[in-house]
Design an enzyme around this catalytic site. Structure first.
Site, short mmCIF file in Angstrom:
data_model
loop_
_atom_site.label_atom_id
_atom_site.label_comp_id
_atom_site.label_asym_id
_atom_site.label_seq_id
_atom_site.Cartn_x
_atom_site.Cartn_y
_atom_site.Cartn_z
CB CYS B 97 -44.69 21.06 2.37
SG CYS B 97 -43.55 22.02 1.67
NE ARG B 134 -37.25 24.88 -2.71
CZ ARG B 134 -38.35 25.10 -2.65
NH1 ARG B 134 -38.92 26.21 -3.30
NH2 ARG B 134 -39.29 24.27 -2.41
CG HIS B 196 -41.69 16.73 2.16
ND1 HIS B 196 -42.91 16.64 1.92
CD2 HIS B 196 -41.12 18.01 2.02
CE1 HIS B 196 -43.48 17.91 1.40
NE2 HIS B 196 -42.27 18.63 1.53
#
Lengths: 440, 248
Positions: B97, B134, B196
């Protein structure tokens, strides 16, 4: 006139939804009210100018703090209502106002307590000018929904700047980001000053150990939990406020985190003018809110539910039950909207520091295998032989929550307590199974 | 012979927001279970370049904006040079990320402001501002070592240059930018990704690849790792695949 109609419709919706057990009874009426009149909250508040309003925001402890304040105020004869736990967006607040007002939109209560979602606080402050705002803490929580802690703080600061001196702020001095908030109104601080609660090292999931003023690393004279403590910036000199309220009274609530909730509630009610004696006796009779260290008796055993919804609240639940000498535990991990869809956060919980003290660790929930893997990797390696990498023999995996609860209760000795640590939606499910009815 | 790996964890305090510690735990445990000594070296703010050089695998996770700007200041020219040399030299690494974006050339904010990256990998990232969603949700990608599952949550859209390959292609989810079906990046033995979850515990084959590459690099000989009992890991992996309606 319009609002009277809105109130009538809302009450009808609420009674239908509760009699049919449809759920969402605590948000639907407000949702409908706001879609008929988007200024509903603002207008109701204006019409009830003698109603004192207390807003509570923060990642952890809103429901318990609200319930503590309600208990204290009611004990001294005040009429108080509170929005339902978890119904803390604008629709939940509108619902609560609507259900507590009569058909003329008159709210016959002295105090309205509203817990407000972190992201919804700035929106709520556009509708309501509260008499008191209590800001408890900010931890990482559901990053997929709320975004990052820094963003929330920024938005809070902007919203607080617009308040007038009518509003009193009650802030946690031990959370640097909260203590850094400022505005033109009176501010009171609460914080801990008791070495008994000191923690030797920082937990892993710590967000705010950097100065909110100059970004330097903060120095901690004392850590109480997560990033809460007696802090100081050696670079710019910004430090924990000096004048803080720090004498918690005793209650049935365990855990350091509850010390903060008790301090917040005590300080607020003191500012309101309730006497120390009255606060003390009220707290003596306090019964925890559902799922927040709530104790349920089943088949002669005690089952305690400790809502554990983010790394900090999970760590603090583990710390609290370890101190209570817990042996049987059940962790329930869901990934629905109220829990946060990303379960990565369980790797930020310091299971390594706690699980050796438990005899049976059961896991369940929508993401049972994520939790099982977490526990497997938290277990100490017994020796280097390959076979022993197999997970801890204490670990019991249940895909079905009913089985998890039934077996966990069965395997708990008669005089012992089973501790269940669930995420939010899991907590509702656990209660439903234990009590046999749905709450929402 | 006793084997040992030093796992370098870049900025464990600052660049660690989404449970990324799980990747370190996964690497360390999977070494330990095979009798390979694993030392986790925490490279905190102000770390010494000498300590970085001693590492056999590198890991860096995501961060909040404020934390990332603190890290930017700490990354001196000398530190960047060393990291670049290690990556070019084939020291295996995983960058998730924020760290993945940070290794690229730049991050362009919606208002056009350019935040320089470390410039080690041939990629750049753009933020399109608040009006664009997002990219959030469970994700599954196809890679040369089978599928990887995880959870992505990023506003930035990353685009790869000519000199770098994606880590995988999207089966379900958004990936680098939501448009070109790519996810992550690979360059020599370094891997960047938005996944993640954290990524390694639920993708034990990927954790093992990193361990294997590091051993090979360090001891200059091919390695085959002892097989571990990974039922739980694969069940957690499958749970995501099932959720997304993808068979394995």
């Amino acid at each position: 006139m319009l609002n009277s109609i809105v109130v009538i419709i809302g009450k009808i919706v609420s009674s239908i939804s509760s009699s049919l057990k449809l759920g969402h009874g605590s948000t639907w009426p407000g949702h409908i009210a706001l879609s008929i009149n988007k200024n509903f909250i603002k207008e109701i508040v204006k019409q009830n100018s003698s109603l004192k309003i207390i807003l509570i925001a923060g990642t952890n402890g809103k429901t318990t703090t609200g319930k503590l304040i309600q208990t204290i105020l009611e004990h001294s004869g005040k009429k108080v209502f509170q929005n339902e736990a978890g119904a803390n967006l604008l629709n939940g607040i509108a619902s609560s106002m609507l259900l507590h007002s009569n058909l003329l939109c008159k709210i016959n209560y002295d105090y309205g307590i509203f817990e407000v979602d972190e992201a919804a606080l700035p929106l709520a402050l556009k509708e309501i000018t509260p008499d008191y705002i209590i800001l408890l803490n900010l931890f990482r929580d559901q990053l997929d929904r709320y975004g990052e802690v820094n963003t929330i703080v920024k938005n809070w600061q902007i919203a607080l700047k617009k308040l007038s001196s009518k509003t009193t702020l009650v802030l946690n001095s031990d959370d640097p980001q909260i203590a850094h908030l400022s505005n033109v109104t009176p501010i009171f601080y609460f914080g801990l000053n008791d070495k008994k609660f000191e923690q030797a090292k920082h937990q892993h999931a710590v967000d705010s150990t950097y100065c909110p003023n100059c970004k330097s690393k903060l120095y901690y004279h004392t850590i109480y939990y997560s990033h809460l403590g007696d802090w100081e910036c050696k670079n710019c000199g910004f430090k924990r406020p000096k004048d803080i309220f720090s004498t918690p009274l005793s209650t049935k609530l365990d855990g350091v985190y509850n010390q903060y909730n008790i301090l917040a509630a005590t300080l607020t009610t003191k500012i309101i003018g309730i006497s120390q004696d009255s606060i003390k006796s009220a707290l003596g009779s306090f019964v925890p809110a559902f799922g927040r260290q709530e104790a349920i008796a089943i088949n002669g055993r005690i089952v305690k539910i400790l809502l554990s919804k983010n790394p900090t609240s999970f760590n603090e639940s583990l710390r609290a039950i370890k101190n209570l000498n817990a042996k049987n535990v059940l962790f329930v991990l869901n990934d629905r909207i109220p829990d946060g869809r990303d379960v990565s956060w369980i790797w930020d919980v310091d299971f390594e520091d706690y699980i050796d003290t438990f005899n049976i660790i059961s896991v369940s929930g929508d993401r049972v295998y994520d939790m099982a893997v977490r526990i497997k990797y938290a277990s100490k390696t017994q020796n280097s032989k390959l076979k022993s990498q197999n997970y801890n023999s204490k670990l019991k995996i249940y895909r079905n929550l009913n089985d998890a609860i039934t077996n966990s209760v069965k395997s708990t000795p008669g005089d012992k307590t089973l501790y269940i640590l669930p995420t939010y939606s899991a907590m509702l499910e656990v209660r439903k199974i234990l009590i046999g009815k749905k709450i929402l | 012979m006793n084997y040992k790996l030093t796992i370098g964890w870049l900025y464990p305090e600052l660049m660690s927001t989404y449970g990324d510690r799980g990747n370190i735990i996964s690497l360390a445990k999977r070494c330990e279970w095979r009798n390979i000594e694993a030392e986790v070296r925490r490279l905190e703010l102000g770390f010494k370049i000498e300590d970085l050089k001693k590492c056999d695998i590198l890991f860096m996770g995501g961060a909040q904006d404020k934390q990332q700007s603190i890290v930017s200041h700490d990354f001196s020219t000398q530190k960047i040079k060393t990291l670049k040399r290690m990556i070019e030299d084939g020291i295996p690494g995983l960058y998730i990320c924020g760290a993945y974006q940070f290794l690229g050339k730049y991050y362009k904010e919606a208002d056009g402001t350019i935040i320089k990256g470390l410039g080690i990998l041939d990629l750049y990232t753009e933020s399109r501002g608040k009006n664009f969603k997002r990219l959030i949700g469970n994700i599954i990608i196809e890679t040369r070592i089978k599928k990887l599952v995880g959870f992505e949550n990023h506003g930035g859209r990353t685009y790869l240059g000519k000199n770098i390959k994606p880590l995988g292609t999207i089966v379900k989810g958004f990936g680098n930018n939501g448009d070109d079906k790519t996810e992550g990046a690979m360059y020599k033995n370094s891997f960047g990704s938005y996944l993640h979850g954290p990524i390694l515990p639920k993708n034990p084959h990927f954790a093992d690849l990193l361990i294997q590459l590091s051993l090979k690099k360090k001891y200059k000989q091919p390695f085959s790792l002892a097989k571990l009992e990974d039922t739980l890991e694969w069940k957690a992996h499958e749970a995501i695949a099932n959720r997304l309606g993808i068979g394995l």
